[in-house]
Write a protein that holds these residues in place. Structure first.
Motif, PDB file in Angstrom:
ATOM      1  N   MET A 175       8.239  -1.614  14.412  1.00 30.69           N
ATOM      2  CA  MET A 175       8.007  -1.264  13.020  1.00 30.69           C
ATOM      3  C   MET A 175       9.339  -0.883  12.406  1.00 30.69           C
TER       4      MET A 175
ATOM      5  N   LYS B 266      -0.371  13.166  11.551  1.00 28.69           N
ATOM      6  CA  LYS B 266      -1.489  12.662  12.363  1.00 28.69           C
ATOM      7  C   LYS B 266      -1.844  13.644  13.457  1.00 28.69           C
TER       8      LYS B 266
ATOM      9  N   ARG C 268      -3.863   0.813  14.661  1.00 28.77           N
ATOM     10  CA  ARG C 268      -3.313   2.164  14.872  1.00 28.77           C
ATOM     11  C   ARG C 268      -4.047   2.791  16.063  1.00 28.77           C
TER      12      ARG C 268
HETATM   13  C1  PEP Z   1       3.680   2.919   7.517  1.00 31.25           C
HETATM   14  O1  PEP Z   1       4.373   3.906   7.767  1.00 31.25           O
HETATM   15  O2  PEP Z   1       3.811   2.230   6.475  1.00 31.25           O
HETATM   16  C2  PEP Z   1       2.626   2.504   8.468  1.00 31.25           C
HETATM   17  C3  PEP Z   1       1.976   1.372   8.302  1.00 31.25           C
HETATM   18  O3  PEP Z   1       2.328   3.340   9.482  1.00 31.25           O
HETATM   19  P1  PEP Z   1       1.475   4.679   9.284  1.00 31.25           P
HETATM   20  O4  PEP Z   1       0.928   4.666   7.876  1.00 31.25           O
HETATM   21  O5  PEP Z   1       0.408   4.680  10.311  1.00 31.25           O
HETATM   22  O6  PEP Z   1       2.482   5.749   9.486  1.00 31.25           O
END
Ligand code: PEP
Ligand code: MG
Length: 565
Positions: A420, A331, A287
């Motif tokens: 993703m 975030k 990340r």
């Molecule tokens: C998710 O959304 O599952 C992920 C791995 O990204 P993040 O938790 O950083 O949003």
């Protein structure tokens, strides 16, 4: 196990200081002075607004003035002061926070909307109490003794900073287990319990506490017997964990020979060495946002390259998958927006931010590409909702490759490119998207949030957040069915109860927190792939989340009962 340190909400949370009973009157005097100063400030403000915009606009300040001397607040403080024996700043803060929480729950929308006004008054009074130079949370001291931190809420940025402050674990009144604050706690290896009602109001600085992260429990003032029990438990857990860590060189392969790529999620630099120690097959999710946004100003291409290169070299010959900046949502913000977003999770987040700031996006892509000259690297993009974004990022990536070639800088021409899958529309389009990328990584945290419309950080709906909802499971199935390598990198992959289901659905990789990796390796090694596949078929027919969870849990319990002890 340790003594409590209590912090309340927001950047102006006052430091808590114990006082003697003889100091109470002086504290009230200090409070009275702060109220008078605040009264003058608000009155001046009211006059100014009256002149500029008229009496009706200025009327809101009458409400501020009324709240300032609210009898209910003062009488609650009178009761609390002799019991808490704390500086009046923190007592005022706790009482007003509690009041604000109650207001947030009332049916009347008008009253609810007044919470922000009360927050305003609170800030002003605290500022005026603070004029003697008392420290606010912005320049908090590092506490000498290790403590358990109790807070109303912690922003992910606060959590990232905890490590340096002698914090043994933390407990919050707000939050949910899937928020980034909780995820970061896992990365830091910190026990954490979230969504504890009335926490700030009922906890006292210096109170002995035990935080049981396994069961989501905070025990205040434990008896000698409870302490002994937990000390034993702690020793047992540590021993059992060490035994799992010792198996780091064994492959993550089921009993019938089905190999799973077992990687880890990395959020911080200090985890780099843990990747190797855990025996992971690389980093499945790095990340980058915590590195990019955690300091003062965005690092430039060169600084990013050096940083990424370090991780790549540390992990070589294993692959490191960098996820490009995923700011927004809960975030760190990328830019301070003039207007707060009403729905930040549906707003300017993830790839949307990068695509609207191409110069900055390209700096990151070139840095990642350059790092690929030093080991095996993959790149993936967060919050993709459909093909247009995929084509746009591919074009920009190609432009970066051309620029590097022109500069004569080395990079891996075959660096893997993935996306993703965390927005339902992307999962629905997985068969098409699979033609354009090398791999998928399913972010089950966001995929669950967006599929069943449950905010991942809202404690009021935290109990509804179920990654085994049939809608989510079918989307995961649809994504995997597209036939390209597909990882699970959300928190679901690190849940020992759900590993059989994810393996049975055909996930080729699980990427989990470094601390969880030894458990997941052990789990995979005790599973039978064929059994998992049969169970997953039943799960796909199931009508509700509980049934799906039970199906997977039954296999998990049969296969590795000792992990549940
Ligand atoms: C998710 O959304 O599952 C992920 C791995 O990204 P993040 O938790 O950083 O949003
Ligand atoms: Mg996500």
């Amino acid at each position: 196990m340790g003594k409590l340190r209590v912090e309340a909400r927001g950047c102006t949370a006052p430091l808590i200081r114990s006082i003697l009973p003889t100091e109470i009157e002086a504290e009230w005097q200090r409070f009275e002075n702060a109220l008078s100063r605040t009264e003058t400030e608000i009155t001046v403000l009211k006059q100014r607004v009256e002149e500029l915009s008229g009496a009706s606009e200025a009327a809101i300040f009458d409400a501020h003035l009324l709240f300032l001397r609210d009898r209910m607040i003062i009488s609650r403080m009178r009761k609390e002061m002799p019991v808490r024996l704390q500086n009046i700043d923190s007592v005022y803060y706790a009482v007003v926070q509690n009041f604000m929480e109650a207001m947030r729950l009332v049916d009347d929308a008008y009253l609810r909307s007044r919470v922000a006004d009360i927050g305003d008054v609170l800030q002003r009074v605290l500022k005026n109490l603070d004029t003697g130079g008392a420290k606010t949370r912005k320049n908090k001291p590092v506490s000498k003794d290790p403590c358990v931190l109790a807070a109303y809420d912690l922003a992910p940025s606060d959590t990232a900073d905890l490590d340096s402050q002698n914090v043994l674990g933390f407990v919050t009144e707000a939050g949910s287990a899937i928020s980034h604050t909780a995820i970061l706690a896992r990365s830091l290896g910190l026990p954490a319990v979230v969504a504890v009602p009335n926490l700030v109001m009922e906890s006292r600085v210096g109170q002995p506490a035990i935080l049981d992260g396994y069961n989501g429990v905070l025990i205040l003032n434990p008896t000698q017997e409870t302490c002994e029990h937990y000390k034993l438990l702690q020793a047992e857990k540590e021993k059992a964990y060490q035994a799992l860590v010792d198996m780091k060189d064994l492959p993550a392969e089921t009993r019938d020979g089905h190999r799973i790529h077992l990687a880890c999620n990395v959020d911080f630099v200090h985890e780099y060495s843990a990747v190797k120690r855990s025996g992971a097959d690389g980093v499945g999710l790095y990340r980058t946002e915590f590195f990019l946004l955690g300091g003062d100003g965005l690092p430039d291409e060169e600084a990013q390259y050096q940083h990424y290169r370090r991780l790549v070299e540390e992990c070589a010959p294993q692959e490191v998958i960098f996820r490009t900046l995923d700011s927004g949502g809960d975030k760190l913000p990328f830019e301070v927006l003039e207007e707060k977003e009403d729905n930040p999770f549906l707003g300017w987040r993830g790839i949307r931010v990068s695509l609207s700031r191409p110069a900055i996006f390209k700096e990151q892509l070139r840095a990642i590409l350059r790092a690929s000259a030093h080991g095996k690297v993959g790149v993936m993009f967060p919050m993709v909702s459909g093909l247009t974004e995929v084509k746009d990022v591919q074009d920009i990536l190609e432009e970066c490759r051309r620029e590097l070639r022109a500069r004569g800088q080395a990079f891996d021409e075959n660096m893997r490119v993935g996306i993703m899958i965390e927005v339902p529309s992307a999962a629905m389009m997985a068969d098409v998207l699979a033609r354009y990328v090398d791999f998928f990584s399913i972010g089950t945290n966001d995929l669950t949030q967006y599929t069943i419309a449950v905010d991942r950080v809202n404690y009021r709906v935290a109990s509804m957040f179920r990654s085994t909802h049939p809608g989510v499971i079918r989307l995961i199935h649809k994504t995997i069915e597209a036939g390209i390598p597909t990882a699970i990198c959300g928190e679901m992959g690190g849940d020992i109860t759900l590993v059989p289901l994810l393996v049975g659905l055909g996930a080729t990789e699980l990427s989990v927190g470094t601390h969880l990796l030894p458990l997941i390796r052990f789990a995979i090694r005790h599973l039978n792939y064929e059994e998992c596949r049969e169970m997953a078929q039943l799960a796909l027919q199931a009508e509700d989340s509980r049934t799906i969870r039970s199906l997977s849990k039954a296999v998990a319990l049969r296969s590795y009962p000792n992990l549940f002890e």
